[in-house]
Design an enzyme around this catalytic site. Structure first.
Site, PDB file in Angstrom:
ATOM      1  CG  ASP A   1      -1.905  -1.093   1.276  1.00  0.00           C
ATOM      2  OD1 ASP A   1      -2.266  -1.580   0.194  1.00  0.00           O
ATOM      3  OD2 ASP A   1      -2.329  -1.474   2.379  1.00  0.00           O
TER       4      ASP A   1
ATOM      5  CE  LYS B   1     -11.201  -6.866   1.550  1.00  0.00           C
ATOM      6  NZ  LYS B   1     -11.185  -5.779   2.533  1.00  0.00           N
TER       7      LYS B   1
ATOM      8  CB  ALA C   1      -1.167  -9.478   3.346  1.00  0.00           C
TER       9      ALA C   1
ATOM     10  CG  ASN D   1     -19.083  -2.688   2.330  1.00  0.00           C
ATOM     11  OD1 ASN D   1     -19.901  -2.925   1.428  1.00  0.00           O
ATOM     12  ND2 ASN D   1     -17.876  -2.206   2.069  1.00  0.00           N
TER      13      ASN D   1
ATOM     14  CG  ASP E   1      -5.907   4.668   7.840  1.00  0.00           C
ATOM     15  OD1 ASP E   1      -6.779   4.405   6.986  1.00  0.00           O
ATOM     16  OD2 ASP E   1      -4.699   4.446   7.669  1.00  0.00           O
TER      17      ASP E   1
ATOM     18  CB  ALA F   1     -11.857  -0.798   9.549  1.00  0.00           C
TER      19      ALA F   1
ATOM     20  CG  ASP G   1      -8.928  -6.316   5.126  1.00  0.00           C
ATOM     21  OD1 ASP G   1      -9.823  -6.872   4.467  1.00  0.00           O
ATOM     22  OD2 ASP G   1      -8.125  -5.500   4.639  1.00  0.00           O
TER      23      ASP G   1
END
Length: 307
Positions: free
Chosen positions: A14, A41, A43, A185, A247, A251, A253
């Protein structure tokens, strides 16, 4: 059923820029900070599961490059078994470009790289070790046919199969019989089920509609809370923990990993929903993907503090 978790999924690096707000199309903004960190996602979920106390095997691919080496180093350093990670000599490790605004809102663009090459054969190499684990957790940043194959094989071995439906893509009908728990979600639930999911009531309805399809389902609603439903129980609603968010990356994950850990540990539906909500809450208070993931003691402390 073993108490360990197999995570099948993506692994990339990232590149996160922090901004006061997200830019509009065509607009350039100056960032307040830059963070380069291992992510993806798969990892993220593998590290989260390991930090939450579950023996964790990760099955994925990385490139034979600096980013791949950084990922393997980070995973090992967090107690993840990386014997299922293939080092690909032909493709580079994927990257994600992330912009995060002041309140934790984010937008993400991903170049998949080796994520797109995670194969059925990669999973089948680990098939002899599945009896040591209780569940397989996957997402949709790798080929769908690989996830379907893994879930079919894992089901024959008696493992629970948990699918985090992110990033959303249409699922073949065969997934209805291959998924034991679906975690989504509100946006993913709306797309998957053709419903408008906007509040507690609609989240509970969506969770139960998805449970009729998969057996058990969770719909997360960000700072509102989360709903869960199974074929024999629910709906259950848990309010979000009130924390200062900086951040929101990873979240979801943290939530998916915690819910899976709760499942293999035998927690009840409401208990594992609370545990997962607390894991996500701890995560949003810290910057970074893997670096901000919670430890078991932090999650349990938050649950205790809120009764």
């Amino acid at each position: 059923m073993g108490a360990g978790v197999v995570v099948l999924g993506s692994a990339h690096v990232d590149y996160t820029i922090y901004l006061d707000r997200l830019p509009s199309p065509g607009e350039t903004l100056m960032g307040k900070g830059l963070k380069i960190s291992p992510g993806g996602k798969g990892a993220n979920q593998a590290v989260a599961a390991a930090r939450l106390g579950a023996p964790t095997l990760f099955i994925s691919r990385v490139g034979a490059d600096d980013n791949g080496r950084r990922l393997l180093e980070t995973l090992r350093g967090n107690g993840v078994d990386v014997s299922g990670v293939v080092v690909d000599e032909e493709e580079s490790t994927g990257i994600a470009l992330i912009m995060v605004a002041g309140e934790g809102e984010n937008v993400i663009a991903v170049y998949p790289g080796t994520d797109a090459r995670v194969s059925k054969e990669d999973f089948s190499r680990a098939a002899g070790r599945l009896e040591d684990y209780g569940a397989v957790l996957s997402q949709l940043e790798i080929p769908v046919e690989t996830v379907a194959y893994a879930f079919e094989l894992a089901g024959r071995r008696g493992l629970k199969r948990i699918l985090n439906t992110a990033p959303y893509r249409p699922l073949p009908g065969k997934f209805d019989s291959l998924v034991d728990v679906a975690i989504m979600n509100r946006v993913e639930a709306s797309s998957l089920l053709g419903l408008v999911v906007e509040d507690r009531r609609s989240a509970e309805e969506a969770a139960c509609a998805a449970a009729r399809r998969f057996g058990e389902a969770v719909v997360t609603m960000g700072d509102m809370g989360a709903a869960a439903c199974s074929s024999g129980e629910g709906p259950v609603w848990v309010e979000a923990f009130h924390v200062e968010a900086v951040d929101a990356v990873a979240a979801g994950d943290a939530f998916s990993a915690a819910y899976t850990v709760g499942l293999v540990e035998g927690m009840g539906l409401e208990e594992r929903l609370v545990f997962a909500a607390a894991a996500a809450a701890v995560k949003v208070t810290r910057k970074g993907a893997i670096s901000g993931l919670p430890y078991r003691s932090e999650v349990e402390s938050l649950v205790r503090a809120h009764g």
